[in-house]
Write a protein that holds these residues in place. Sequence first.
Motif, PDB file in Angstrom:
ATOM      1  N   PHE A  90       6.172   4.983   0.144  1.00  0.00           N
ATOM      2  CA  PHE A  90       6.250   5.461  -1.237  1.00  0.00           C
ATOM      3  C   PHE A  90       5.490   4.454  -2.098  1.00  0.00           C
ATOM      4  CE2 PHE A  90      10.055   7.553   0.459  1.00  0.00           C
ATOM      5  CZ  PHE A  90      10.012   8.795  -0.167  1.00  0.00           C
ATOM      6  N   ALA A  91       4.426   4.895  -2.735  1.00  0.00           N
ATOM      7  CA  ALA A  91       3.640   4.018  -3.611  1.00  0.00           C
ATOM      8  C   ALA A  91       3.743   4.545  -5.044  1.00  0.00           C
ATOM      9  CB  ALA A  91       2.192   3.969  -3.154  1.00  0.00           C
ATOM     10  N   TYR A  92       4.562   3.893  -5.863  1.00  0.00           N
ATOM     11  CA  TYR A  92       4.692   4.274  -7.268  1.00  0.00           C
ATOM     12  C   TYR A  92       3.536   3.655  -8.058  1.00  0.00           C
ATOM     13  CZ  TYR A  92       9.467   5.872  -6.341  1.00  0.00           C
ATOM     14  OH  TYR A  92      10.564   6.531  -5.858  1.00  0.00           O
ATOM     15  N   THR A  93       2.934   4.471  -8.904  1.00  0.00           N
ATOM     16  CA  THR A  93       1.766   4.015  -9.671  1.00  0.00           C
ATOM     17  C   THR A  93       2.033   3.952 -11.176  1.00  0.00           C
ATOM     18  OG1 THR A  93       0.933   6.302  -9.724  1.00  0.00           O
ATOM     19  CG2 THR A  93       0.126   4.859  -7.957  1.00  0.00           C
ATOM     20  N   LYS A  94       2.845   4.838 -11.701  1.00  0.00           N
ATOM     21  CA  LYS A  94       3.150   4.883 -13.135  1.00  0.00           C
ATOM     22  C   LYS A  94       4.634   5.190 -13.303  1.00  0.00           C
ATOM     23  CE  LYS A  94      -1.362   6.737 -14.548  1.00  0.00           C
ATOM     24  NZ  LYS A  94      -2.033   7.871 -15.219  1.00  0.00           N
ATOM     25  N   PRO A  95       5.273   4.635 -14.356  1.00  0.00           N
ATOM     26  CA  PRO A  95       4.747   3.697 -15.350  1.00  0.00           C
ATOM     27  C   PRO A  95       4.645   2.258 -14.824  1.00  0.00           C
ATOM     28  CG  PRO A  95       7.041   4.132 -15.809  1.00  0.00           C
ATOM     29  CD  PRO A  95       6.662   5.013 -14.652  1.00  0.00           C
ATOM     30  N   PHE A  96       5.304   1.987 -13.688  1.00  0.00           N
ATOM     31  CA  PHE A  96       5.228   0.648 -13.093  1.00  0.00           C
ATOM     32  C   PHE A  96       4.910   0.787 -11.613  1.00  0.00           C
ATOM     33  CE2 PHE A  96       8.551   0.524 -16.411  1.00  0.00           C
ATOM     34  CZ  PHE A  96       7.930  -0.333 -17.314  1.00  0.00           C
ATOM     35  N   GLU A  97       4.190  -0.197 -11.092  1.00  0.00           N
ATOM     36  CA  GLU A  97       3.861  -0.173  -9.673  1.00  0.00           C
ATOM     37  C   GLU A  97       5.045  -0.688  -8.844  1.00  0.00           C
ATOM     38  OE1 GLU A  97       0.241  -2.011  -8.520  1.00  0.00           O
ATOM     39  OE2 GLU A  97      -0.931  -1.108 -10.131  1.00  0.00           O
ATOM     40  N   GLN A  98       5.265  -0.020  -7.737  1.00  0.00           N
ATOM     41  CA  GLN A  98       6.258  -0.468  -6.765  1.00  0.00           C
ATOM     42  C   GLN A  98       5.904   0.153  -5.419  1.00  0.00           C
ATOM     43  OE1 GLN A  98      10.443   0.925  -6.755  1.00  0.00           O
ATOM     44  NE2 GLN A  98      11.042  -1.232  -6.801  1.00  0.00           N
ATOM     45  N   LEU A  99       6.153  -0.582  -4.352  1.00  0.00           N
ATOM     46  CA  LEU A  99       5.801  -0.111  -3.020  1.00  0.00           C
ATOM     47  C   LEU A  99       7.021  -0.190  -2.120  1.00  0.00           C
ATOM     48  CD1 LEU A  99       3.462   0.798  -1.129  1.00  0.00           C
ATOM     49  CD2 LEU A  99       3.104  -1.623  -0.610  1.00  0.00           C
ATOM     50  N   ILE A 100       7.297   0.908  -1.412  1.00  0.00           N
ATOM     51  CA  ILE A 100       8.382   0.947  -0.427  1.00  0.00           C
ATOM     52  C   ILE A 100       7.769   1.395   0.894  1.00  0.00           C
ATOM     53  CG2 ILE A 100      10.616   1.921   0.183  1.00  0.00           C
ATOM     54  CD1 ILE A 100      11.019   2.556  -2.797  1.00  0.00           C
ATOM     55  N   VAL A 101       7.872   0.542   1.909  1.00  0.00           N
ATOM     56  CA  VAL A 101       7.245   0.829   3.198  1.00  0.00           C
ATOM     57  C   VAL A 101       8.284   0.744   4.309  1.00  0.00           C
ATOM     58  CG1 VAL A 101       5.505   0.130   4.886  1.00  0.00           C
ATOM     59  CG2 VAL A 101       5.013  -0.053   2.442  1.00  0.00           C
ATOM     60  N   GLY A 102       8.347   1.782   5.126  1.00  0.00           N
ATOM     61  CA  GLY A 102       9.165   1.759   6.325  1.00  0.00           C
ATOM     62  C   GLY A 102       8.247   1.688   7.533  1.00  0.00           C
ATOM     63  N   ASP A 103       8.364   0.605   8.312  1.00  0.00           N
ATOM     64  CA  ASP A 103       7.438   0.406   9.431  1.00  0.00           C
ATOM     65  C   ASP A 103       8.034   0.802  10.784  1.00  0.00           C
ATOM     66  OD1 ASP A 103       9.198  -1.644  10.061  1.00  0.00           O
ATOM     67  OD2 ASP A 103       7.822  -3.263   9.520  1.00  0.00           O
ATOM     68  N   GLY A 104       9.222   1.431  10.745  1.00  0.00           N
ATOM     69  CA  GLY A 104       9.890   1.806  11.978  1.00  0.00           C
ATOM     70  C   GLY A 104      10.969   0.829  12.381  1.00  0.00           C
ATOM     71  N   GLN A 105      10.862  -0.414  11.892  1.00  0.00           N
ATOM     72  CA  GLN A 105      11.844  -1.454  12.189  1.00  0.00           C
ATOM     73  C   GLN A 105      12.528  -1.965  10.924  1.00  0.00           C
ATOM     74  OE1 GLN A 105      12.604  -2.248  15.352  1.00  0.00           O
ATOM     75  NE2 GLN A 105      11.087  -0.742  16.022  1.00  0.00           N
ATOM     76  N   LYS A 106      11.733  -2.146   9.875  1.00  0.00           N
ATOM     77  CA  LYS A 106      12.247  -2.651   8.607  1.00  0.00           C
ATOM     78  C   LYS A 106      11.779  -1.766   7.457  1.00  0.00           C
ATOM     79  CE  LYS A 106      12.473  -7.609   9.734  1.00  0.00           C
ATOM     80  NZ  LYS A 106      12.041  -8.966   9.300  1.00  0.00           N
ATOM     81  N   VAL A 107      12.523  -1.864   6.349  1.00  0.00           N
ATOM     82  CA  VAL A 107      12.107  -1.246   5.096  1.00  0.00           C
ATOM     83  C   VAL A 107      11.781  -2.364   4.117  1.00  0.00           C
ATOM     84  CG1 VAL A 107      12.778   0.202   3.147  1.00  0.00           C
ATOM     85  CG2 VAL A 107      13.515   0.809   5.459  1.00  0.00           C
ATOM     86  N   TRP A 108      10.548  -2.324   3.603  1.00  0.00           N
ATOM     87  CA  TRP A 108      10.067  -3.338   2.681  1.00  0.00           C
ATOM     88  C   TRP A 108       9.974  -2.746   1.271  1.00  0.00           C
ATOM     89  CZ3 TRP A 108       8.836  -8.295   4.369  1.00  0.00           C
ATOM     90  CH2 TRP A 108       8.725  -8.460   5.751  1.00  0.00           C
ATOM     91  N   ILE A 109      10.360  -3.557   0.279  1.00  0.00           N
ATOM     92  CA  ILE A 109      10.197  -3.181  -1.122  1.00  0.00           C
ATOM     93  C   ILE A 109       9.428  -4.303  -1.810  1.00  0.00           C
ATOM     94  CG2 ILE A 109      11.341  -2.607  -3.291  1.00  0.00           C
ATOM     95  CD1 ILE A 109      13.736  -1.663  -1.674  1.00  0.00           C
ATOM     96  N   TYR A 110       8.330  -3.926  -2.467  1.00  0.00           N
ATOM     97  CA  TYR A 110       7.507  -4.937  -3.129  1.00  0.00           C
ATOM     98  C   TYR A 110       7.285  -4.561  -4.583  1.00  0.00           C
ATOM     99  CZ  TYR A 110       3.558  -7.909  -4.351  1.00  0.00           C
ATOM    100  OH  TYR A 110       2.742  -8.809  -4.976  1.00  0.00           O
ATOM    101  N   ASP A 111       7.557  -5.518  -5.458  1.00  0.00           N
ATOM    102  CA  ASP A 111       7.344  -5.359  -6.899  1.00  0.00           C
ATOM    103  C   ASP A 111       6.206  -6.277  -7.319  1.00  0.00           C
ATOM    104  OD1 ASP A 111       7.480  -5.623  -9.746  1.00  0.00           O
ATOM    105  OD2 ASP A 111       9.543  -4.867  -9.675  1.00  0.00           O
ATOM    106  N   PRO A 112       5.021  -5.731  -7.602  1.00  0.00           N
ATOM    107  CA  PRO A 112       3.870  -6.573  -7.955  1.00  0.00           C
ATOM    108  C   PRO A 112       4.082  -7.374  -9.235  1.00  0.00           C
ATOM    109  CG  PRO A 112       3.150  -4.357  -7.373  1.00  0.00           C
ATOM    110  CD  PRO A 112       4.643  -4.307  -7.520  1.00  0.00           C
ATOM    111  N   ASP A 113       4.784  -6.795 -10.219  1.00  0.00           N
ATOM    112  CA  ASP A 113       4.994  -7.512 -11.480  1.00  0.00           C
ATOM    113  C   ASP A 113       5.851  -8.766 -11.281  1.00  0.00           C
ATOM    114  OD1 ASP A 113       3.494  -5.701 -12.916  1.00  0.00           O
ATOM    115  OD2 ASP A 113       5.214  -4.453 -13.436  1.00  0.00           O
ATOM    116  N   LEU A 114       6.867  -8.645 -10.448  1.00  0.00           N
ATOM    117  CA  LEU A 114       7.738  -9.793 -10.180  1.00  0.00           C
ATOM    118  C   LEU A 114       7.212 -10.660  -9.046  1.00  0.00           C
ATOM    119  CD1 LEU A 114      11.243  -8.065 -10.356  1.00  0.00           C
ATOM    120  CD2 LEU A 114      10.089  -9.360 -12.148  1.00  0.00           C
TER     121      LEU A 114
END
Length: 206
Positions: free
Chosen positions: A72-96
């Motif tokens: 899941f790649a959120y683009t507006k109003p704020f960027e955020q990325l949620i990635v599931g790689d099969g083993q882990k779920v990653w959440i990344y906040d570019p602003d923070l």
Amino acid sequence: MKHRIKSAVFVLGLLGLAALAQADALVALKDFVRDVKSGRTDFTQTVSSPDGLRKKISFGTFEFQRPNQFRFAYTKPFEQLIVGDGQKVWIYDPDLKQASSRRMSQVLGATPAALLAGASLERDFTLKPLAPEGGLEWVLATPRQADGSVQSLKVGFKGASLAALEVVDGFGQRSRLDFAGFVSNQAIAAERFRFVPPAGADLIEQ
């Protein structure tokens, strides 16, 4: 008397059509899980407070590949990325500049990602067709093992095409994703489902 009979036949006919539409939605969901191994779509997410008075709207893209890989790649109003790689779920906040991860077995459960990208639909959910609403045919997916985080999930189809997903969480907050331009079974680069924390990012692992 004849008019009443005709009216009754008409109403019964409508009920029959509604039942067919509900059955079609259930078939569409099962076919989607069985036949669609990967996909990409744009989405609009509307999050409503329990009283329905406050709403937040976000935009982004969703990609997945079975089993249990998604992005899941959120683009507006704020960027955020949620990635599931099969083993882990990653959440990344570019602003923070902050990344966090948890084991997929801890967080996936009976979630929207599990419903759309998982491989065990009827093991994880009880499925019930609903009446058509808003031009879509809906299926209610109730988690078999409730953990309090999700009250209900609804999946909407327009014909055989995935059109919407609606989630009510444990606090009564409603999130609806409307999909547009869904492309199924396209080749997606493996890198899309990998996440490497950027240099300098704070990392929180649970």
